[in-house]
Design a protein around this motif. Sequence first.
Motif, PDB file in Angstrom:
ATOM      1  N   ARG A  43      -0.871   9.043  -2.465  1.00 23.34           N
ATOM      2  CA  ARG A  43      -1.395   8.465  -3.713  1.00 23.34           C
ATOM      3  C   ARG A  43      -0.267   8.187  -4.711  1.00 23.34           C
ATOM      4  N   ILE A  54       1.375   4.764  -4.274  1.00 20.72           N
ATOM      5  CA  ILE A  54       0.580   3.546  -4.475  1.00 20.72           C
ATOM      6  C   ILE A  54       1.105   2.676  -5.619  1.00 20.72           C
ATOM      7  N   PRO A  55       1.430   3.227  -6.794  1.00 21.58           N
ATOM      8  CA  PRO A  55       1.955   2.344  -7.857  1.00 21.58           C
ATOM      9  C   PRO A  55       3.213   1.581  -7.443  1.00 21.58           C
ATOM     10  N   ASP A  56       4.093   2.232  -6.680  1.00 21.05           N
ATOM     11  CA  ASP A  56       5.293   1.533  -6.198  1.00 21.05           C
ATOM     12  C   ASP A  56       4.916   0.418  -5.231  1.00 21.05           C
ATOM     13  N   ILE A  80       2.099  -1.252  -5.218  1.00 23.74           N
ATOM     14  CA  ILE A  80       1.511  -2.312  -6.039  1.00 23.74           C
ATOM     15  C   ILE A  80       2.615  -3.142  -6.686  1.00 23.74           C
ATOM     16  N   GLN A  81       3.626  -2.481  -7.181  1.00 20.80           N
ATOM     17  CA  GLN A  81       4.733  -3.204  -7.811  1.00 20.80           C
ATOM     18  C   GLN A  81       5.433  -4.117  -6.804  1.00 20.80           C
ATOM     19  N   GLU A  98       3.297  -7.131  -6.421  1.00 20.24           N
ATOM     20  CA  GLU A  98       3.371  -7.977  -7.616  1.00 20.24           C
ATOM     21  C   GLU A  98       4.634  -8.833  -7.598  1.00 20.24           C
ATOM     22  N   ILE A 123      -3.807  -5.510  -3.831  1.00 19.15           N
ATOM     23  CA  ILE A 123      -3.613  -4.725  -5.055  1.00 19.15           C
ATOM     24  C   ILE A 123      -4.933  -4.094  -5.489  1.00 19.15           C
ATOM     25  N   TRP A 150      -5.673  -0.065  -5.835  1.00 15.18           N
ATOM     26  CA  TRP A 150      -6.151   0.606  -7.050  1.00 15.18           C
ATOM     27  C   TRP A 150      -7.409   1.415  -6.762  1.00 15.18           C
ATOM     28  N   TYR A 163      -6.191   4.472  -5.169  1.00 20.95           N
ATOM     29  CA  TYR A 163      -5.475   5.293  -6.153  1.00 20.95           C
ATOM     30  C   TYR A 163      -6.450   6.100  -7.009  1.00 20.95           C
ATOM     31  N   ARG A 164      -7.575   5.493  -7.337  1.00 18.82           N
ATOM     32  CA  ARG A 164      -8.571   6.183  -8.162  1.00 18.82           C
ATOM     33  C   ARG A 164      -9.414   7.178  -7.364  1.00 18.82           C
TER      34      ARG A 164
END
Length: 105
Positions: free
Chosen positions: A42, A45-47, A49-50, A53, A86, A90, A93-94
């Motif tokens: 988890r 995940i932000p990395d 997503i980046q 993007e 993405i 998310w 991730y949630r």
Amino acid sequence: MKNEIFSYDSRLGIHLPRFSKDWPSYSSEEQEIILLEWERVRGMIPDRIQEIEVEIDRLQGELSQEENFERSCMINGEISERASEINDLWIWYRTTPAKTQRGMM
């Protein structure tokens, strides 16, 4: 056990849980191992997503220069697919599972 539960999802670029039985069927110790691994995944995940993007930005730049309609449609489809990835990331991730008395996710 980690490799038995988590498998690589090539579309999203991360490992996702694939349970072979209901969450309450896992022992408290198994749940803890799974939860620790999920928190590790988890956190990535932000990395991820980046990274997507950045790819979308590149595709949008390519789209703005493209004059061929068919190729523009293909690029637009790729952008749409990356945006869908993405969105799915998310959602994952949630997902915040919890250890229960006997187990629950």
